[in-house]
Design a protein around this motif. Structure first.
Motif, PDB file in Angstrom:
ATOM      1  N   GLU A  90       0.757  -1.277   0.007  1.00  0.00           N
ATOM      2  CA  GLU A  90       0.052  -0.014  -0.220  1.00  0.00           C
ATOM      3  C   GLU A  90       0.709   1.132  -0.166  1.00  0.00           C
ATOM      4  O   GLU A  90       0.351   2.520  -0.163  1.00  0.00           O
ATOM      5  N   ILE A 142      -5.413  -6.076  -1.139  1.00  0.00           N
ATOM      6  CA  ILE A 142      -5.440  -4.960  -0.055  1.00  0.00           C
ATOM      7  C   ILE A 142      -5.356  -5.933   1.349  1.00  0.00           C
ATOM      8  O   ILE A 142      -6.292  -6.897   1.323  1.00  0.00           O
ATOM      9  N   VAL A 198     -10.932   0.537   2.747  1.00  0.00           N
ATOM     10  CA  VAL A 198     -10.827  -0.265   1.558  1.00  0.00           C
ATOM     11  C   VAL A 198     -11.389   0.736   0.194  1.00  0.00           C
ATOM     12  O   VAL A 198     -10.804   0.827  -0.773  1.00  0.00           O
ATOM     13  N   LEU A 228      -8.979   3.066  -0.532  1.00  0.00           N
ATOM     14  CA  LEU A 228      -7.656   2.604  -1.435  1.00  0.00           C
ATOM     15  C   LEU A 228      -8.193   2.291  -2.843  1.00  0.00           C
ATOM     16  O   LEU A 228      -7.518   2.577  -3.758  1.00  0.00           O
TER      17      LEU A 228
END
Length: 360
Positions: free
Chosen positions: A189, A206, A214, A217
């Protein structure tokens, strides 16, 4: 929206939540890995993730499956499950690794995938005399490495001159017999990881964390420039599913208490971990959880209906593949298939007992 897919982490270094669980004695043997994944295949799971470590990252005196030889064997023993095998680029020359990947693709009949990861365990490299580059330098190395592997697994003739590799007129065969190339997964990440995933991977993994994190992202990755098919997303999560939420929370507390016995091993792991690895920074901010790669921080602890509802929410956010951890592994992966699959419109496959007999 893509169909929901479920995978299971192979027990390459034993239990994922707690190493001293009387319900699941510590077992990282080939036989245990084989039986668990053959059963997952029979139950209808879509993928397995085989993590790569040369030595056990938690207990230096305990077993550790070698990922690539085990994956080749699993490819010959399974029928439908995708075999996703992790690779730390500094451990294998890209030509050698590409050939290995193509061979497992051939054995599996087009069910193999590479999971490129940025190594975090400093001791695994330094004790072998292998340079452990700085975090961003490891990603630069991995980017060049992957650019070679990707072309070789397509069957292209590759000539390359870069900072790390020089390759002249290299072509591997057979290639492309089942599809253009094996699928590429990428985790991490950090900014270099996100950039590499957006540009060169098929699926971005992830680590387990709450839905809002989430969603953020996924939005970030979707906003980045990309050529070709849209990026897909996977989520790692440890599942505790029971008839009632109270029962699930009680099991969660049991595993959290057992995990306290693993503190010495976790201290060793922390000492060996590159502090720049974002996964461990993210995990440090989470409340009490069990499992690796975020574990129960994804919130998949609850009743059968609650678990199904939460998975549906992650799926609406863009997660297509749920890479799951369980403890005890085989009993809980069966429970999940029996109770959660039908709630999400997925039917468990044929009886696993017959498939296990065939594997032996």
């Amino acid at each position: 929206m893509s169909e929901i897919e479920f995978g299971v982490w192979a027990p390459v270094h034993g239990p994922r939540a707690a190493a001293h669980d009387p319900q699941e004695p510590y077992d990282a043997s080939w036989v245990h890995n084989r039986d668990a994944i053959v059963e997952a295949d029979a139950l209808g799971y879509d993928a397995t993730l085989v993590a790569q470590h040369t030595v056990n990252p938690h207990f230096s005196d305990r077993d550790q499956i070698e990922a690539w030889t085990a994956s080749a064997a699993l490819a010959g023993l399974t029928r439908r499950i995708e075999i996703i095998t992790a690779i730390k680029p500094a451990l294998y020359h890209p030509v050698v690794l590409a050939k290995m990947a193509l061979q497992i693709e051939e054995i599996s009949g087009g069910r193999f995938a590479i999971n490129l990861i940025n190594a975090w365990n400093r001791a695994e490299f330094e004790k072998a005399g292998i340079p452990f580059l700085d975090h961003d330098d490891r990603y630069a190395y991995g980017r060049e490495w992957l650019s070679i592997v990707e072309r070789l697994t397509r069957g292209e003739t590759v000539s390359h001159r870069g900072e790390h590799f020089t390759i002249e007129d290299y072509k591997l065969s057979p290639a492309g017999r089942f599809r253009a190339r094996p699928r590429i997964y990428l985790g991490g990440e950090s900014e270099p990881a996100r950039a590499l995933a957006a540009e060169h991977s098929d699926v971005w993994f992830i680590n387990g964390q709450p839905l809002a994190s989430v969603e953020a992202l996924i939005a970030d990755l979707r906003a980045r420039p990309r050529a070709g098919a849209p990026l897909r997303f996977g989520l790692s999560a440890f599942v505790i599913a029971r008839e009632t939420e109270a029962e699930a929370q009680a099991e969660h507390r049991r595993l959290i208490a057992l995990a306290e016995k693993d503190k010495p091993a976790k201290a060793v792991q922390k000492a060996n971990t590159d502090p720049k690895v974002v996964m461990f920074q993210t995990m440090a901010r989470q409340q009490a959880f069990v499992g690796t790669n975020g574990g129960t921080a994804a919130g998949l602890v609850g009743s059968y209906d609650q678990i199904a509802e939460r998975i549906s929410a992650f799926h609406r956010a863009g997660v297509g593949l749920f890479m799951l951890q369980f403890q005890p592994l085989r009993a809980e992966q069966r429970r999940f298939a029996e109770e959660i699959f039908p709630r999400l419109g997925k039917t468990p496959a044929a009886a696993p007992s017959q498939r296990l007999s065939e594997a032996r």
